[in-house]
Write an enzyme that holds these catalytic residues in place. Structure first.
Site, PDB file in Angstrom:
ATOM      1  N   ASP A 141      14.796   1.175 -12.288  1.00  0.00           N
ATOM      2  CA  ASP A 141      14.988   0.055 -11.352  1.00  0.00           C
ATOM      3  C   ASP A 141      13.685  -0.720 -11.217  1.00  0.00           C
ATOM      4  OD1 ASP A 141      16.200  -1.627  -9.520  1.00  0.00           O
ATOM      5  OD2 ASP A 141      15.976  -0.253  -7.822  1.00  0.00           O
ATOM      6  N   GLU A 185       3.180  10.448  -0.720  1.00  0.00           N
ATOM      7  CA  GLU A 185       1.792   9.978  -0.685  1.00  0.00           C
ATOM      8  C   GLU A 185       1.749   8.490  -0.356  1.00  0.00           C
ATOM      9  OE1 GLU A 185      -1.913   9.634  -3.920  1.00  0.00           O
ATOM     10  OE2 GLU A 185       0.157  10.031  -4.568  1.00  0.00           O
ATOM     11  N   LEU A 205      -0.026   4.985  -0.727  1.00  0.00           N
ATOM     12  CA  LEU A 205      -0.925   4.269  -1.616  1.00  0.00           C
ATOM     13  C   LEU A 205      -1.083   2.840  -1.101  1.00  0.00           C
ATOM     14  CD1 LEU A 205       0.493   5.460  -5.072  1.00  0.00           C
ATOM     15  CD2 LEU A 205      -1.571   6.294  -3.921  1.00  0.00           C
TER      16      LEU A 205
END
Length: 314
Positions: free
Chosen positions: A219, A91, A93
């Site tokens: 991370d 997706e 964003l």
């Protein structure tokens, strides 16, 4: 092959438009496309083993998504790139730098870390009510440290084999693994001397501490978080089930989060005794990992951190 042509074949559609939005880090490149009226972000990496890295990232995103605690991009699929390497579609964003949502991220991250712990505590609570003939709910909690897939912090695969004991997992499957890689390439005598001394004393940092597995991003340096208009987002995970304190180590490196982030986080998960000393032990992994990835420029930080920890343990 032109990207649009390949993506039309891969997604079996003629509706592909390059949005001319590019980004990338020191590991992979990224570009945004509109495919079947949906904005999709595609990461690419030309390494032959990049599928391991991308599959691990996909599994990490899916695992975080299931907790419904902090927003991440929804992964779509990993696929072979036409020439070399692999691609990973997810997706898209439209992210901005993390600013007004920093405190909100601290709260959501703490909820992510507590998600599995709450499941485990509910299971134990339910088990204690068996004699009362109450219904027992299967919460599917994770009792071990590790992950069901190989993940990568950078491009080097992590050993996520399940382990019942966090300290053993961290020492053997994180620190020792990184030290051994460095030794194979550089033969650093001073590093090995410090490691030989340190590994015999690490248990002192965990005395009296009960650690339950938390799902972590793995991370979460400053470059792997952003925000939408009023909602924080994290991405590029190296997820696994760990001691939640490990998550915060890299947030102090390469662009520290603002004070509101830590205040919100610790409002839900207060610092345990010995936090600061363990914090340095967890920072050590990231310095060693950067030494593995980027070379001797991280030697000094790794060695000085080991010395600092040994001072705590004398």
């Amino acid at each position: 092959m032109v990207m649009e042509v390949f993506l039309k074949q891969e997604f079996k559609t003629d509706d592909v438009k390059d949005l001319h939005t590019s980004s990338g880090g020191c590991i992979s490149d990224g570009r945004a496309f509109q495919i079947n009226a949906q904005k999709i972000f595609i990461k690419t990496n030309n390494k032959d083993e990049a599928d391991v890295m991308f599959e691990g990232e996909k599994e990490g995103l899916n695992e975080i998504l299931k907790t419904n605690t902090v927003k991440v991009p929804t992964p779509i699929k990993v696929f072979k790139w036409p020439e070399n390497g692999f691609g990973f579609a997810m997706e898209y964003l439209d992210l901005k730098n993390l600013r007004s949502s920093s405190s909100q991220l601290g709260t959501q991250l703490a909820r992510l870390h507590m998600h599995n712990i709450n499941k485990l505590n509910n299971i134990e609570s339910n088990a204690n009510r068996i004699n009362g003939n109450e219904n027992i709910v299967n919460n599917d909690g994770i009792y071990q440290f590790g992950f069901h897939a190989t993940t990568c912090c950078g491009y080097i695969p992590l050993n996520n084999t399940w382990n019942n004991d966090w300290m053993t997992f961290y020492v053997r499957q994180r620190l020792e693994d990184k030290v051994n890689r460095i030794q194979e390439e550089y033969g650093d005598r001073q590093l090995m001397e410090l490691w030989s001394e340190l590994q015999l004393k690490i248990d002192q940092l965990f005395k009296g501490l009960e650690i339950q597995p938390s799902l972590i991003h793995g991370d979460l340096w400053g470059g792997n978080a952003g925000q939408l208009v009023n909602e924080p987002v994290v991405f590029d995970p190296a997820a696994f089930y760990a001691h939640h304190e490990f998550e915060l180590s890299i947030t102090d490196m390469f662009g520290r989060y603002d004070p509101g982030f830590y205040k919100s986080y610790h409002a839900l998960i207060p610092k345990a005794k010995g936090f600061e000393e363990r914090h340095q032990l967890y920072i050590l992994f990231h310095y060693l990992n950067h030494w593995n990835h980027f070379g001797q420029g991280y030697r000094s930080s790794s060695v000085s951190t080991m010395r600092k920890i040994l001072k705590f343990l004398k």
